[in-house]
Design a protein around this motif. Structure first.
Motif, mmCIF file in Angstrom:
data_model
loop_
_atom_site.group_PDB
_atom_site.id
_atom_site.type_symbol
_atom_site.label_atom_id
_atom_site.label_comp_id
_atom_site.label_asym_id
_atom_site.label_seq_id
_atom_site.Cartn_x
_atom_site.Cartn_y
_atom_site.Cartn_z
ATOM 1 N N LEU A 53 4.577 -9.307 33.282
ATOM 2 C CA LEU A 53 4.290 -10.743 33.273
ATOM 3 C C LEU A 53 5.547 -11.565 33.059
ATOM 4 C CD1 LEU A 53 0.967 -10.870 31.247
ATOM 5 C CD2 LEU A 53 1.274 -11.146 33.697
ATOM 6 N N GLY A 54 6.486 -11.028 32.320
ATOM 7 C CA GLY A 54 7.740 -11.718 32.102
ATOM 8 C C GLY A 54 7.654 -12.757 31.007
ATOM 9 N N PRO A 55 8.790 -13.368 30.723
ATOM 10 C CA PRO A 55 8.810 -14.395 29.676
ATOM 11 C C PRO A 55 8.084 -15.657 30.134
ATOM 12 C CG PRO A 55 10.938 -14.283 30.753
ATOM 13 C CD PRO A 55 10.104 -13.179 31.322
ATOM 14 N N GLY A 56 7.386 -16.278 29.259
ATOM 15 C CA GLY A 56 6.665 -17.498 29.603
ATOM 16 C C GLY A 56 5.216 -17.251 29.970
ATOM 17 N N HIS A 57 4.833 -16.008 30.175
ATOM 18 C CA HIS A 57 3.439 -15.668 30.490
ATOM 19 C C HIS A 57 2.903 -14.706 29.455
ATOM 20 C CE1 HIS A 57 3.662 -17.760 34.210
ATOM 21 N NE2 HIS A 57 4.472 -16.910 34.794
ATOM 22 N N ASN A 58 3.140 -14.976 28.220
ATOM 23 C CA ASN A 58 2.694 -14.099 27.148
ATOM 24 C C ASN A 58 1.249 -14.415 26.781
ATOM 25 O OD1 ASN A 58 5.189 -12.928 27.076
ATOM 26 N ND2 ASN A 58 5.974 -14.355 25.551
ATOM 27 N N THR A 59 0.338 -13.864 27.544
ATOM 28 C CA THR A 59 -1.069 -14.058 27.229
ATOM 29 C C THR A 59 -1.617 -12.781 26.625
ATOM 30 O OG1 THR A 59 -1.760 -13.358 29.425
ATOM 31 C CG2 THR A 59 -1.383 -15.709 29.103
ATOM 32 N N LEU A 60 -2.283 -12.925 25.527
ATOM 33 C CA LEU A 60 -2.833 -11.786 24.810
ATOM 34 C C LEU A 60 -3.920 -11.094 25.616
ATOM 35 C CD1 LEU A 60 -2.893 -10.198 22.137
ATOM 36 C CD2 LEU A 60 -4.583 -11.836 21.322
ATOM 37 N N THR A 61 -4.749 -11.875 26.295
ATOM 38 C CA THR A 61 -5.858 -11.309 27.059
ATOM 39 C C THR A 61 -5.368 -10.414 28.189
ATOM 40 O OG1 THR A 61 -7.112 -13.310 26.580
ATOM 41 C CG2 THR A 61 -7.963 -11.870 28.306
ATOM 42 N N ALA A 62 -4.386 -10.873 28.948
ATOM 43 C CA ALA A 62 -3.869 -10.079 30.064
ATOM 44 C C ALA A 62 -3.214 -8.801 29.569
ATOM 45 C CB ALA A 62 -2.879 -10.906 30.870
ATOM 46 N N THR A 63 -2.508 -8.884 28.463
ATOM 47 C CA THR A 63 -1.853 -7.698 27.910
ATOM 48 C C THR A 63 -2.884 -6.678 27.452
ATOM 49 O OG1 THR A 63 -0.011 -9.083 27.199
ATOM 50 C CG2 THR A 63 -0.183 -6.921 26.207
ATOM 51 N N LEU A 64 -3.947 -7.134 26.818
ATOM 52 C CA LEU A 64 -4.972 -6.199 26.364
ATOM 53 C C LEU A 64 -5.747 -5.586 27.525
ATOM 54 C CD1 LEU A 64 -6.328 -8.026 23.191
ATOM 55 C CD2 LEU A 64 -4.685 -6.161 23.331
ATOM 56 N N ILE A 65 -5.973 -6.355 28.577
ATOM 57 C CA ILE A 65 -6.633 -5.801 29.763
ATOM 58 C C ILE A 65 -5.752 -4.738 30.403
ATOM 59 C CG2 ILE A 65 -7.358 -6.354 32.125
ATOM 60 C CD1 ILE A 65 -8.413 -9.016 31.023
ATOM 61 N N GLY A 66 -4.459 -5.004 30.511
ATOM 62 C CA GLY A 66 -3.540 -4.003 31.047
ATOM 63 C C GLY A 66 -3.494 -2.756 30.188
ATOM 64 N N ALA A 67 -3.555 -2.931 28.869
ATOM 65 C CA ALA A 67 -3.548 -1.782 27.958
ATOM 66 C C ALA A 67 -4.782 -0.920 28.152
ATOM 67 C CB ALA A 67 -3.459 -2.269 26.517
ATOM 68 N N VAL A 68 -5.943 -1.539 28.287
ATOM 69 C CA VAL A 68 -7.187 -0.784 28.468
ATOM 70 C C VAL A 68 -7.189 -0.067 29.818
ATOM 71 C CG1 VAL A 68 -9.681 -1.043 28.787
ATOM 72 C CG2 VAL A 68 -8.549 -2.159 26.884
ATOM 73 N N LEU A 69 -6.695 -0.717 30.852
ATOM 74 C CA LEU A 69 -6.680 -0.090 32.172
ATOM 75 C C LEU A 69 -5.769 1.132 32.209
ATOM 76 C CD1 LEU A 69 -6.684 -3.201 34.535
ATOM 77 C CD2 LEU A 69 -8.550 -1.623 34.050
ATOM 78 N N VAL A 70 -4.579 1.015 31.650
ATOM 79 C CA VAL A 70 -3.656 2.156 31.652
ATOM 80 C C VAL A 70 -4.191 3.271 30.758
ATOM 81 C CG1 VAL A 70 -1.320 2.903 31.065
ATOM 82 C CG2 VAL A 70 -1.662 0.761 32.276
ATOM 83 N N SER A 71 -4.801 2.927 29.653
ATOM 84 C CA SER A 71 -5.392 3.930 28.783
ATOM 85 C C SER A 71 -6.519 4.674 29.495
ATOM 86 C CB SER A 71 -5.920 3.285 27.506
ATOM 87 O OG SER A 71 -6.508 4.236 26.673
ATOM 88 N N ALA A 72 -7.327 3.966 30.261
ATOM 89 C CA ALA A 72 -8.410 4.612 31.016
ATOM 90 C C ALA A 72 -7.849 5.542 32.087
ATOM 91 C CB ALA A 72 -9.301 3.553 31.654
ATOM 92 N N VAL A 73 -6.745 5.154 32.709
ATOM 93 C CA VAL A 73 -6.119 6.021 33.707
ATOM 94 C C VAL A 73 -5.581 7.285 33.052
ATOM 95 C CG1 VAL A 73 -4.157 6.197 35.280
ATOM 96 C CG2 VAL A 73 -5.611 4.192 35.346
ATOM 97 N N VAL A 74 -4.927 7.154 31.908
ATOM 98 C CA VAL A 74 -4.400 8.320 31.201
ATOM 99 C C VAL A 74 -5.531 9.250 30.780
ATOM 100 C CG1 VAL A 74 -3.224 9.043 29.088
ATOM 101 C CG2 VAL A 74 -2.282 7.198 30.451
#
Length: 100
Positions: A53-74
């Motif tokens: 996302l880079g600097p300036g787009h620090n959204t907690l929701t998007a980060t947590l969604i990305g975390a759950v998706l990568v965890s599900a893939v693993v």
């Protein structure tokens, strides 16, 4: 904000891996491996999403969604095939078809 992302993604990865370990007990390796893989996958997913996302787009929701998706893939990479009735092969291994 970064601390919330790390703690939230670790807790979501732990919850996802605990659910997977409970539901898919026979198709997964030991529970410790599943729990550690789920948490580490979520932490890596949070880092990857935060970096993408880079600097300036620090959204907690998007980060947590990305975390759950990568965890599900693993966690999906740890799954073994289901032990069910298999059809026997009609041909022997490494045999060539005959032409009559």
């Amino acid at each position: 904000m970064l601390l919330l992302e790390v703690l939230g993604s670790a807790l979501l990865g732990l919850a996802l891996s605990a659910t997977a370990a409970r539901v898919l007990t026979r198709r997964l390796p030991s529970t410790k491996v599943v729990l550690v893989s789920g948490v580490l996958g979520a932490l890596f997913g949070a880092y990857l999403t935060h970096f993408a996302l880079g600097p300036g787009h620090n959204t907690l929701t998007a980060t947590l969604i990305g975390a759950v998706l990568v965890s599900a893939v693993v966690l999906s990479l740890l799954l073994r095939p289901a032990a069910g009735p298999r059809r026997p092969s009609h041909r022997t291994p490494f045999s060539l078809p005959s032409r009559g």
